[in-house]
Design a protein around this motif. Structure first.
Motif, PDB file in Angstrom:
ATOM      1  N   TYR A 258       0.974  -1.493   0.185  1.00 56.73           N
ATOM      2  CA  TYR A 258       0.258   0.392   0.093  1.00 56.73           C
ATOM      3  C   TYR A 258       0.967   1.238  -0.264  1.00 56.73           C
ATOM      4  O   TYR A 258       0.175   2.259  -0.832  1.00 56.73           O
ATOM      5  CB  TYR A 258      -1.188  -0.300   0.708  1.00 56.73           C
ATOM      6  N   GLN A 259       2.138   1.279   1.164  1.00 54.91           N
ATOM      7  CA  GLN A 259       2.804   2.387   0.800  1.00 54.91           C
ATOM      8  C   GLN A 259       4.009   2.667  -0.207  1.00 54.91           C
ATOM      9  O   GLN A 259       3.755   4.021  -0.968  1.00 54.91           O
ATOM     10  CB  GLN A 259       3.853   2.328   1.913  1.00 54.91           C
ATOM     11  N   TRP A 261       2.234   1.834  -3.470  1.00 51.56           N
ATOM     12  CA  TRP A 261       1.581   2.414  -4.729  1.00 51.56           C
ATOM     13  C   TRP A 261       1.100   3.817  -3.948  1.00 51.56           C
ATOM     14  O   TRP A 261       0.775   4.225  -4.783  1.00 51.56           O
ATOM     15  CB  TRP A 261      -0.217   1.307  -4.047  1.00 51.56           C
ATOM     16  N   GLU A 262       0.710   3.774  -3.325  1.00 51.32           N
ATOM     17  CA  GLU A 262       0.643   5.520  -2.362  1.00 51.32           C
ATOM     18  C   GLU A 262       1.413   5.987  -2.997  1.00 51.32           C
ATOM     19  O   GLU A 262       1.581   8.021  -3.603  1.00 51.32           O
ATOM     20  CB  GLU A 262       0.147   5.393  -0.975  1.00 51.32           C
ATOM     21  N   LYS A 263       3.075   5.633  -2.614  1.00 50.72           N
ATOM     22  CA  LYS A 263       4.397   6.850  -3.061  1.00 50.72           C
ATOM     23  C   LYS A 263       4.180   6.922  -4.369  1.00 50.72           C
ATOM     24  O   LYS A 263       4.794   8.105  -5.261  1.00 50.72           O
ATOM     25  CB  LYS A 263       5.801   6.718  -2.035  1.00 50.72           C
ATOM     26  N   PHE A 267      -2.805   6.071  -7.371  1.00 50.55           N
ATOM     27  CA  PHE A 267      -4.093   6.700  -6.847  1.00 50.55           C
ATOM     28  C   PHE A 267      -4.705   8.381  -7.463  1.00 50.55           C
ATOM     29  O   PHE A 267      -5.161   8.015  -6.997  1.00 50.55           O
ATOM     30  CB  PHE A 267      -4.486   6.149  -5.222  1.00 50.55           C
ATOM     31  N   LYS A 268      -3.310   8.191  -8.145  1.00 48.05           N
ATOM     32  CA  LYS A 268      -4.038  10.203  -8.541  1.00 48.05           C
ATOM     33  C   LYS A 268      -4.733  10.040  -9.939  1.00 48.05           C
ATOM     34  O   LYS A 268      -3.620   9.634 -10.263  1.00 48.05           O
ATOM     35  CB  LYS A 268      -3.180  10.755  -8.100  1.00 48.05           C
ATOM     36  N   LYS A 380      -7.105   2.450   4.732  1.00 46.65           N
ATOM     37  CA  LYS A 380      -5.807   2.136   3.620  1.00 46.65           C
ATOM     38  C   LYS A 380      -5.442   0.294   4.996  1.00 46.65           C
ATOM     39  O   LYS A 380      -5.266  -0.277   2.946  1.00 46.65           O
ATOM     40  CB  LYS A 380      -4.225   3.019   4.634  1.00 46.65           C
ATOM     41  N   SER A 385      -8.058   2.184  -2.528  1.00 50.17           N
ATOM     42  CA  SER A 385      -7.265   3.726  -3.462  1.00 50.17           C
ATOM     43  C   SER A 385      -7.584   4.922  -3.788  1.00 50.17           C
ATOM     44  O   SER A 385      -8.170   5.636  -4.392  1.00 50.17           O
ATOM     45  CB  SER A 385      -7.269   2.914  -4.617  1.00 50.17           C
ATOM     46  N   ASP A 387      -6.822   9.023  -3.538  1.00 48.17           N
ATOM     47  CA  ASP A 387      -6.027  10.127  -4.194  1.00 48.17           C
ATOM     48  C   ASP A 387      -6.112  10.806  -2.429  1.00 48.17           C
ATOM     49  O   ASP A 387      -6.932  11.738  -2.548  1.00 48.17           O
ATOM     50  CB  ASP A 387      -6.764  10.484  -4.753  1.00 48.17           C
ATOM     51  N   TRP A 388      -5.204  10.298  -1.433  1.00 47.26           N
ATOM     52  CA  TRP A 388      -5.254  11.158   0.026  1.00 47.26           C
ATOM     53  C   TRP A 388      -4.500  12.278  -0.348  1.00 47.26           C
ATOM     54  O   TRP A 388      -4.873  13.168   1.064  1.00 47.26           O
ATOM     55  CB  TRP A 388      -4.053  10.185   1.039  1.00 47.26           C
ATOM     56  N   ASP A 389      -3.750  13.049  -1.533  1.00 48.34           N
ATOM     57  CA  ASP A 389      -3.548  14.074  -0.774  1.00 48.34           C
ATOM     58  C   ASP A 389      -4.311  14.860  -1.418  1.00 48.34           C
ATOM     59  O   ASP A 389      -4.570  16.664  -0.911  1.00 48.34           O
ATOM     60  CB  ASP A 389      -2.365  14.108  -2.344  1.00 48.34           C
TER      61      ASP A 389
END
Length: 1213
Positions: A258-259, A261-263, A267-268, A380, A385, A387-389
């Motif tokens: 997960y970390q 994928w996010e980095k 997901f954006k 999480k 998935s 878009d945490w931003d």
């Protein structure tokens, strides 16, 4: 100076506790000696603290006494008596609960048994729950409680608790790490290395003295738990070079992905694009999350919502669409205020009123910043998935501005207005609450219920009848009520216009017994003539139906309750609270002779879901939204097909609500929330008469006080200096900010909404169709002129395996994280003990848990939980969730794992897949069939995703992997690979087979990826790439298989294989009948025609392999079958003849069957004799009779099979 005697042993946690406590009192820290104290001190144990002279009255001995003294010196024993009691309670917990189990696990001399470890985990899970809302155990800083409990768990953290255990105990681990990093702890303990793998310690025993040496049994590790231990910095790609573990383990699979994928930004919506505003020919998919409460923690409803939403989001992303799933969190006005108020009272003994509004709001923000993102971490964990931003909080400045703007615009238009009406009032919260926050508690009759603020339980579920005297006559009218205290606010009695019993009372009055109030008898159609006496008391200010009667007949509205539930506007004595008044009024009616009777009455009691208080209808001036036009627009949007609601059986509910919509009360008497930007105007000018609170003319709204002042000056035609403003103290209903969430998150009204607004889909539970979905539609149309989304998909409500609603008191509420990581029955019980349930309910709930989860809940993993929830989501039905079925999908993951491992071994290290998945023309019948089934699965998944038919998706994928790829294809092609090196033809055939196998694996994983993201990523990363230089780095951004590419579905091939499998299953069945477990036999397949014989010949290798036969010999109808065969019919086209002659000892088999036949006949004779007795039917219970009849039937069937087998064997003799 004081002297502290401690043990030199580095793991003597009692001495360590005293040393840490000493570090917290630097000004009076004792000198430390690592020896036994002098015998003259008569000290019982170390640690010992000698104060001053060393005389007996100056000696403290034992960890508790010494550390308590030192903690008091260092002001670490609690700031008041209450906290000191809590500290002492935690010290007792450390001594009595933690220390024994810690020792039992760490020191084998005390018995290293599985039960000890399980007990340790049980106790630590209790501690974990207690620490969930806290940084430290007592108060806001380290106290002796933390020192005592931390030293008690020190050894388990050093030697026992592996990373997988610490993952389960997240709160304990967080707290323990915080403690041991405090300077005072570091000075005593140094840097603590946490356990990576538990290694049993061999005890030193005197073997000679014991005569023998018994080796301590190592503790059994839970099967299937494998952890990922390769050091991987957060956000870096997981190691995929090391070999795959032997079996599937969720803890291994779900680590690190997960970390990464996010980095990587997968997901954006910007991923892989220069600009999101550029036209994407594949389209845009935008969905916002139903914002969970900031106070919330995950429950299965959230898990279902997120399993569905994430599967849809990942599918759209893999289809190449510009995809955004926008996260957010709701400020949850009432819930958050209640949590922080309780925390204030618990920790500081203060109410919000003691702090004042501004300081209280600061406390709420402080709590939110500390605890408010917990639910994001849990989401999480589910693999969501998002878009945490772009995460939004409804109290963020951007969203708060949008809320203010929405209110002002709607108020300026006259859509929001001021009115005094009945609201749902919670006396405990001192606020109006929405309908969704009112629980309807059904009572069957007289019931005593607890009510906040009352020592004794209050009686409900009774109907009290009493009489009103008719003015000017001896007559009386008998009425009945479930709320006798409300008669103090009665202003009329109503009867039905057609009721002949009361026609003579038209124009008459009745007299109130406790004041000089005369009340009219009114005639109204709402009265039910058949209920009671047909006469109804009317309290317009305290009942919703009575309110409408009061409006129709222009009655007086007398409010008899204040905001705290105390009586007002009533004859003395008026100091009663509402439920004290209930008793007093009843007694007064009895004293006056006007009481008639009291009887049980089934009823529904409205209970505040937040405070558990009884909800009162109360007249209050509030802000309302006129929903008439907006409701019509929302209904029309659905009628005209602009908005689609799925499944369509919810349409009836939608139209019923929208067509009969009432105005919406949006005022809440809270401090936490969006304060209403409305100001009450006082004009300091004698020409303007003073206004009343409920008069909307005297209210103005504005983005600032200056703007409001200008509006007021203009309205009243006076200068601004003559205007005095008072801002409304109330805040807006939380659903108001939720209603504009789809566009406020994009910066409305200041920012361009064109890219992501309107959204594509709104997915949520059907239980908030009106409270949230309808309001988003209404406010979206009102404020933006556009629908906020094109489709609404409503999922079902999750229930337990028995179909019961999830309820804490039933013990069936399941935390999805417990399903993911597993939890013992003791752990489930501990959650109940730490809850707010009544002790009796706790015991009932424990029994429920014991019945449903006798061994606790096994570790199932995120992928299995997601797959199960999607598999259950049949449209329009509630979901009865059986945890055992989730475990079944964990086994499916294991099957997947083993299949890919086997396949990768078969492919070999040097295998290079072709650049494109395509047919080469040399595929075997097995290859053609599996590619046809793969194409069918692709088509089914594509159609089902488009139709939101999640069970169809899971079924298609499950069947393909398990029943087609694993059970048939992988088995059928084993001979191809075993003969691969025999000649060039075999090599070529094996190469084609490998390409087919790779296509099945790669496409099968992509099909499954949206639902099971972790295991598919793990396995996909191990496969070679078709185009290594250009293929996407992750399965999550690889294209989803479509029917244009995978267009090889052939009904003819499927039909042929279906026939072949019926032959295979018949042969297997015959082999089982004759117990041919290892012996292969020849098989003669007698076919009805030459076409069938040709088909059998074509698939002979597959039949031979899958049925474990020696040789497959097809015969036409006129060809004879050799003697000595067992016979079975596969279909109307083929009969199976399995050659047994020479394989089994016929005489021996017949002898065994003869014995079996004799045994069965004896059993049946005995049973028949028992059942034929004259008194059998009278004396034997019906259930036993049914069992006997079933036994007889089974024995008869078995006997017939034995005889048939004997006949077949005799034919071979």
């Amino acid at each position: 100076m004081a002297t502290l005697y401690v043990s030199p042993h580095p793991d003597d946690f009692r001495s360590l506790l005293a040393l840490i406590a000493a570090e917290f009192c630097p000004s009076s820290r004792p000198r430390t000696i690592t020896e036994d104290p002098p015998a003259s001190l008569n000290a019982r144990s170390r640690p010992t603290l000698v104060l001053g002279t060393g005389e007996s009255d100056s000696v403290l001995s034992g960890a508790s006494a010494v550390s308590w003294y030192l903690a008091l010196q260092g002001k670490r024993a609690g700031v008041d008596t209450k906290q000191q009691s809590q500290v002492w309670q935690w010290l007792s917990f450390a001594d009595n609960e933690l220390t024994p189990v810690s020792s039992a696990v760490v020191f084998p001399l005390l018995g290293l048994q599985q039960s000890s470890r399980a007990e340790l985990m049980r106790v630590l899970k209790v501690l974990d729950q207690a620490l969930e809302p806290r940084t430290f155990l007592v108060g806001e800083s380290v106290t002796l409680a933390d020192m005592g409990v931390a030293t008690a768990v020190l050894l388990p953290f050093k030697y026992v608790l592996e990373p997988s255990d610490r993952k389960v105990l997240t709160n304990v681990t967080r707290w323990f790490t915080t403690c041991i990093n405090q300077p005072q702890f570091v000075k005593v303990l140094g840097k603590i290395a946490l356990c990576e793998k538990m290694v049993p310690v061999t005890p030193k025993t005197n073997a000679a003295a014991n005569g023998s040496h018994k080796k301590a049994k190592p503790e059994k590790k839970e099967l299937g738990v494998i952890t990922y231990n390769v050091p991987t910095p957060s956000g870096d790609k997981k190691d995929v070079i090391s070999p795959l573990p032997d079996s599937y383990s969720p803890q291994y699979v779900e680590a690190a992905w997960y970390q990464w994928w996010e980095k990587q930004g997968f997901f954006k919506p910007e991923y892989g694009r220069e600009s999101i505003s550029d036209q994407n020919p594949r389209g845009i998919f935008m969905m916002c999350i139903p914002p969970p409460n900031v106070t919330g923690s995950l429950h299965l409803g959230h898990a279902l919502t997120n399993a569905i939403q994430d599967s849809l989001t990942r599918w759209h992303r893999m289809r190449g669409e510009t995809t955004l799933w926008n996260p957010g969190c709701d400020h949850a006005g009432i819930a958050t205020q209640v949590v922080v108020e309780k925390k204030l009272m618990r920790e500081r003994g203060m109410s919000r009123h003691d702090l004042g509004r501004e300081n209280f709001i600061e406390e709420v923000w402080k709590w939110k910043n500390e605890k408010g993102d917990r639910i994001y971490h849990q989401l999480k964990k589910l693999g969501s998935s998002l878009d945490w931003d772009r995460a939004c909080f409804t109290m963020d400045p951007k969203l708060s501005y949008a809320v203010q703007e929405a209110f002002i615009r709607m108020h300026d238009e006259g859509v929001i207005y001021r009115s005094k009406r009945l609201v749902n009032w919670s006396c405990s919260l001192n606020s109006a609450i929405s309908d969704i926050e009112v629980d309807k508690k059904e009572l069957t009759g007289r019931t005593l219920l607890p009510v906040p603020g009352y020592k004794e339980k209050v009686e409900f579920g009774v109907l009290v009848s009493f009489a009103y005297k008719v003015d000017g006559s001896d007559e009386e009218v008998v009425v009945a009520t479930t709320r006798i205290e409300t008669m103090l606010g009665d202003t009329a009695v109503a009867v039905h216009p057609a009721d002949s019993r009361y026609q003579h009372l038209k124009g008459k009055m009745v007299l109130h017994p406790f004041c000089d109030r005369k009340m009219p008898i009114v005639f109204d159609d709402f009265v039910d003539m058949s209920f009671g006496t047909g006469a109804v008391k009317i309290t317009p200010a305290h009942d919703h139906n009575d309110y409408e009667v009061g409006e129709r007949h222009n009655l007086a509205f007398i409010n008899i309750l204040d905001e705290n539930g105390l009586l007002i506007n009533v004859p003395p004595p008026s100091w009663y609270s509402r439920f004290e008044a209930r008793k007093a009024v009843l007694q007064a009616l009895k004293d006056r002779g006007q009481f008639k009777e009291i009887k049980d009455n089934p009823m529904v009691v409205p209970v505040c879901s937040r405070s558990k208080d009884i909800v009162e209808p109360l007249l209050k001036p509030q802000w309302y939204v006129n929903c008439t036009d907006m409701g019509k627009q929302a209904a029309d949007a659905v009628r005209e097909g602009q908005l689609k609601i799925i499944p369509d059986h919810h349409l009836k509910t939608w139209f019923n609500w929208m067509d009969n919509i009432r105005d919406w009360c949006i005022s809440r008497q809270l401090w936490w929330g969006h304060r209403i930007p409305a100001y009450f105007v006082t004009v300091n000018d004698s020409s303007v008469k003073p206004g009343e609170d409920m008069d909307g003319h005297y209210w103005v709204c504005g983005r600032t006080e200056e703007e409001a002042r200008e509006k007021a000056a203009k309205r009243f035609n006076v200068s601004a200096d003559k205007i005095t403003l008072r801002q409304d103290e109330d805040v807006l209903d939380t659903w108001f900010s939720s209603g504009i969430f789809p566009f406020s998150i994009f910066g409305w009204p200041n920012e361009d909404l064109n890219v992501f607004y309107p959204g594509t889909l709104l997915e949520t539970g059907h239980d908030i169709l009106f409270f949230w979905v309808a309001r988003m539609v209404m406010m979206g149309l009102k404020l933006t002129g556009k629908l906020p989304f094109k489709e609404v998909y409503l999922h079902a409500v999750v229930r337990d395996a028995h179909g019961r609603k999830m309820s804490k008191s039933l013990g069936n509420v399941i935390d999805p994280l417990d399903v993911i990581t597993g939890i013992s029955l003791e752990g489930l019980h501990a959650q109940l003990t730490d809850s707010n349930l009544d002790p009796l309910e706790v015991e009932k709930a424990k029994q429920g848990q014991k019945s449903d989860y006798p061994s606790g809940i096994p570790e199932c993993g995120t992928d299995a939980l997601r797959f199960a929830l999607c598999a259950y989501t049949s449209q329009g039905r509630d979901i009865n969730l059986d945890v055992n079925r989730i475990l079944g999908y964990r086994h499916f993951c294991n099957k997947l794992w083993n299949a890919v491992k086997f396949a990768m071994k078969t492919l070999g290290d040097n295998f290079v897949p072709s650049e494109k998945a395509k047919l080469c023309g040399e595929e075997s019948v097995s290859d053609r069939w599996i590619l046809s089934r793969l194409s069918a699965a692709v088509g089914l998944c594509d159609a089902a995703f488009k139709a939101y038919d999640f069970p169809a998706i899971t079924t298609a994928i499950y069947n393909f992997w398990l029943y087609e790829l694993c059970d048939v294809y992988l088995e059928s092609v084993k001979p191809v690979f075993s003969k691969a090196e025999e000649d060039s033809t075999s090599q070529r055939q094996a190469l084609v087979c490998r390409q087919t196998l790779y296509t099945c694996l790669e496409v099968g994983l992509r099909l499954l990826s949206p639902i099971m993201p972790f295991v598919t990523e793990e396995l996909y990363q191990r496969l070679p790439r078709r185009r290594p230089q250009t293929d996407p780095p992750s399965i999550s951004v690889t294209s989803y298989p479509d029917t244009e590419e995978f267009c090889w579905h052939s009904e003819e091939v499927d039909r042929d294989m279906e026939f072949i499998m019926s032959v295979v299953k018949t042969i297997r069945s015959l082999r089982a009948d004759y117990n041919l477990t290892k012996t292969r036999a020849d098989c003669y397949l007698q076919c009805i025609d030459s076409a069938t014989a040709s088909l059998v010949q074509k698939y002979s290798l597959q039949i031979q392999t899958l049925s474990y036969s020696q040789a497959i010999i097809p015969l036409t109808a006129n060809q004879p079958v050799p003697e000595g065969c067992a016979v079975a019919i596969a279909s109307d086209r083929c009969t199976v003849n399995l050659m047994l002659k020479g394989i089994i000892d016929v005489e021996k088999e017949v002898a065994k069957l003869m014995t079996k036949k004799g045994d069965l006949e004896k059993q049946m004779e005995k049973l028949t004799e028992k059942m034929s007795k004259s008194d059998y039917k009278e004396k034997v219970p019906v259930k036993v009779q049914e069992q006997d009849a079933e036994k007889l039937r089974q024995s008869q069937t078995e006997l017939e099979k034995v005889k048939e087998a004997m006949d077949n064997f005799r034919k071979m003799m």
